[in-house]
Design an enzyme around this catalytic site. Sequence first.
Site, PDB file in Angstrom:
ATOM      1  N   PRO A  23      -1.214  -7.242   8.868  1.00  0.00           N
ATOM      2  CA  PRO A  23      -1.157  -6.172   9.863  1.00  0.00           C
ATOM      3  C   PRO A  23      -2.200  -5.107   9.531  1.00  0.00           C
ATOM      4  O   PRO A  23      -2.276  -4.658   8.385  1.00  0.00           O
ATOM      5  CB  PRO A  23       0.267  -5.623   9.702  1.00  0.00           C
ATOM      6  CG  PRO A  23       0.694  -6.014   8.313  1.00  0.00           C
ATOM      7  CD  PRO A  23      -0.032  -7.290   8.000  1.00  0.00           C
ATOM      8  N   THR A  25      -4.049  -1.509  11.265  1.00  0.00           N
ATOM      9  CA  THR A  25      -4.302  -0.514  12.304  1.00  0.00           C
ATOM     10  C   THR A  25      -5.775  -0.584  12.702  1.00  0.00           C
ATOM     11  O   THR A  25      -6.653  -0.563  11.846  1.00  0.00           O
ATOM     12  CB  THR A  25      -3.957   0.891  11.772  1.00  0.00           C
ATOM     13  OG1 THR A  25      -2.542   0.969  11.606  1.00  0.00           O
ATOM     14  CG2 THR A  25      -4.407   1.977  12.729  1.00  0.00           C
ATOM     15  N   GLN A  98       4.352  -6.264  13.897  1.00  0.00           N
ATOM     16  CA  GLN A  98       4.846  -5.337  12.876  1.00  0.00           C
ATOM     17  C   GLN A  98       5.353  -4.064  13.558  1.00  0.00           C
ATOM     18  O   GLN A  98       4.686  -3.515  14.445  1.00  0.00           O
ATOM     19  CB  GLN A  98       3.746  -5.007  11.860  1.00  0.00           C
ATOM     20  CG  GLN A  98       4.339  -4.393  10.590  1.00  0.00           C
ATOM     21  CD  GLN A  98       3.312  -3.783   9.654  1.00  0.00           C
ATOM     22  OE1 GLN A  98       2.393  -3.105  10.102  1.00  0.00           O
ATOM     23  NE2 GLN A  98       3.464  -4.002   8.363  1.00  0.00           N
ATOM     24  N   HIS A 174       7.866  -2.686   8.843  1.00  0.00           N
ATOM     25  CA  HIS A 174       6.907  -2.059   7.917  1.00  0.00           C
ATOM     26  C   HIS A 174       7.670  -1.081   7.019  1.00  0.00           C
ATOM     27  O   HIS A 174       7.905   0.062   7.380  1.00  0.00           O
ATOM     28  CB  HIS A 174       5.834  -1.326   8.715  1.00  0.00           C
ATOM     29  CG  HIS A 174       4.639  -0.907   7.892  1.00  0.00           C
ATOM     30  ND1 HIS A 174       4.540  -1.155   6.537  1.00  0.00           N
ATOM     31  CD2 HIS A 174       3.481  -0.257   8.231  1.00  0.00           C
ATOM     32  CE1 HIS A 174       3.378  -0.678   6.091  1.00  0.00           C
ATOM     33  NE2 HIS A 174       2.724  -0.129   7.089  1.00  0.00           N
ATOM     34  N   ALA A 176       6.566  -0.522   3.931  1.00  0.00           N
ATOM     35  CA  ALA A 176       5.577  -0.279   2.881  1.00  0.00           C
ATOM     36  C   ALA A 176       4.818   1.015   3.165  1.00  0.00           C
ATOM     37  O   ALA A 176       5.100   1.716   4.146  1.00  0.00           O
ATOM     38  CB  ALA A 176       4.603  -1.457   2.822  1.00  0.00           C
ATOM     39  N   TYR A 179       5.732   5.054   4.913  1.00  0.00           N
ATOM     40  CA  TYR A 179       6.224   5.486   6.222  1.00  0.00           C
ATOM     41  C   TYR A 179       7.754   5.655   6.173  1.00  0.00           C
ATOM     42  O   TYR A 179       8.350   5.596   5.108  1.00  0.00           O
ATOM     43  CB  TYR A 179       5.722   4.519   7.309  1.00  0.00           C
ATOM     44  CG  TYR A 179       4.200   4.501   7.311  1.00  0.00           C
ATOM     45  CD1 TYR A 179       3.489   5.639   7.713  1.00  0.00           C
ATOM     46  CD2 TYR A 179       3.484   3.429   6.799  1.00  0.00           C
ATOM     47  CE1 TYR A 179       2.104   5.670   7.649  1.00  0.00           C
ATOM     48  CE2 TYR A 179       2.091   3.458   6.727  1.00  0.00           C
ATOM     49  CZ  TYR A 179       1.411   4.586   7.148  1.00  0.00           C
ATOM     50  OH  TYR A 179       0.039   4.632   7.078  1.00  0.00           O
ATOM     51  N   GLY A 288      -5.768  -7.515  -1.902  1.00  0.00           N
ATOM     52  CA  GLY A 288      -6.952  -7.790  -2.717  1.00  0.00           C
ATOM     53  C   GLY A 288      -7.152  -9.242  -3.121  1.00  0.00           C
ATOM     54  O   GLY A 288      -7.624  -9.526  -4.226  1.00  0.00           O
ATOM     55  N   GLY A 309      -6.365  -9.296   4.737  1.00  0.00           N
ATOM     56  CA  GLY A 309      -6.645  -8.210   5.658  1.00  0.00           C
ATOM     57  C   GLY A 309      -8.117  -8.169   6.034  1.00  0.00           C
ATOM     58  O   GLY A 309      -8.543  -8.773   7.026  1.00  0.00           O
TER      59      GLY A 309
HETATM   60  C1  PHB Z   1      -0.772   0.850   5.856  1.00  0.00           C
HETATM   61  O1  PHB Z   1       0.265   0.518   6.370  1.00  0.00           O
HETATM   62  O2  PHB Z   1      -1.018   0.581   4.673  1.00  0.00           O
HETATM   63  C2  PHB Z   1      -1.753   1.581   6.678  1.00  0.00           C
HETATM   64  C3  PHB Z   1      -1.410   1.938   7.959  1.00  0.00           C
HETATM   65  C4  PHB Z   1      -2.308   2.633   8.744  1.00  0.00           C
HETATM   66  C5  PHB Z   1      -3.558   2.971   8.262  1.00  0.00           C
HETATM   67  C6  PHB Z   1      -3.902   2.609   6.967  1.00  0.00           C
HETATM   68  C7  PHB Z   1      -2.985   1.902   6.166  1.00  0.00           C
HETATM   69  O3  PHB Z   1      -4.425   3.625   9.052  1.00  0.00           O
END
Ligand code: PHB
Length: 356
Positions: A23, A25, A98, A174, A176, A179, A288, A309
């Site tokens: 996922p 953004t 997500q 999500h 992780a 958030y 990574g 990613g």
């Molecule tokens: C993330 O979920 O790690 C994440 C979400 C939005 C972003 C950057 C990272 O702009």
Amino acid sequence: MSQLFTPVRIGRLSLPNRLVMAPMTRSRNSDDGVPSELAITYYTQRAGAGLIITECAYVSPMGKGYVRTPGIATDAQMAAWKQVTDAVHAKGGRIFMQLWHTGRISHPSLLPEGALPVAPSAIKPAGQGWTPVGLQDFVTPRALAVDEIAKIVADFRSATRRALEAGFDGVELHAASGYLPEQFLSSGTNQRQDEYGGSLAGRARFILDVLQAMVAEAGGDRVGIKISPEMNFNDIVDANPQETFTYLVEQLRGLNLAYLHVALFGAKLDYHALLRPRFDGAYLIGGGLDQKSAEAALADGRADAMVFGGAFLANPDLPERFRQGAPLNVPDQNTFYSPGAQGYIDYPFLSGTNAA
Ligand code: PHB
């Protein structure tokens, strides 16, 4: 022998390979959170993935945290996503959505009527976020009342229903990257003394309530969860992450989830060794990776599928490139979040074109 190109079962799905698109953004949606035609091309170009997990979609307007991110809360958003899932399925792909609520990682300029962001406790994150009025300091969020928490749990359930109606094969929570779910889970952001805080069981309750609501709608075999222990992104801190994530993952057992997605960025502890034996569904590793480390993790039995990613962002035909040992396009950070087609749907395929 390559394991990346062997099939694997994840919940209800049979994946033809073990390469999962992470996922990410991309901020190409309308200000109303509706994906554009470009999103259809972007995801369809990547339909060769074993599984696509979309950029995160907010479950309600109060859950929005960045400019031009999508939602799954309105009919217009759903209708646009339906075009994406139809096109991906027509190309033979599989796609999960997500879901998020960004909690305190937002800004009044992104929220309905300039509302304050909400969180488990009124603790301001250090740092700044991208808003419609540029880079702004985060603000002190408003602590949620218990009845408001129940409403957010219900929003995750409605969003799950909408995602399925929009043709998604499943949904990922999500939990992780700092958030709202991780804000509840972590001791540094949750100072509540009611049933949603106080103890580790209290801090984990929000995530478990949300997952239960998602599972009630979709079935466990169409629900996954993403965590990122010790990533410490978005000013998230926990006093004892080993204990916290062990407890959380042990509580997932009864939910029969399709998968646990663990992305590690800078963790000191080997969470994969800790968590995989405690989870019964498919185990996905992100963070990574390259082809060599992905193959090694599969060969050692450390995971069932591997999440890429940046490599998927820049290489729509990543599975084919890995299969052939072909060179990879390099992701351009300058266009990760910029509007328009550039850096979104124009990364070349091996054939030199950018046709899907
Ligand atoms: C993330 O979920 O790690 C994440 C979400 C939005 C972003 C950057 C990272 O702009």
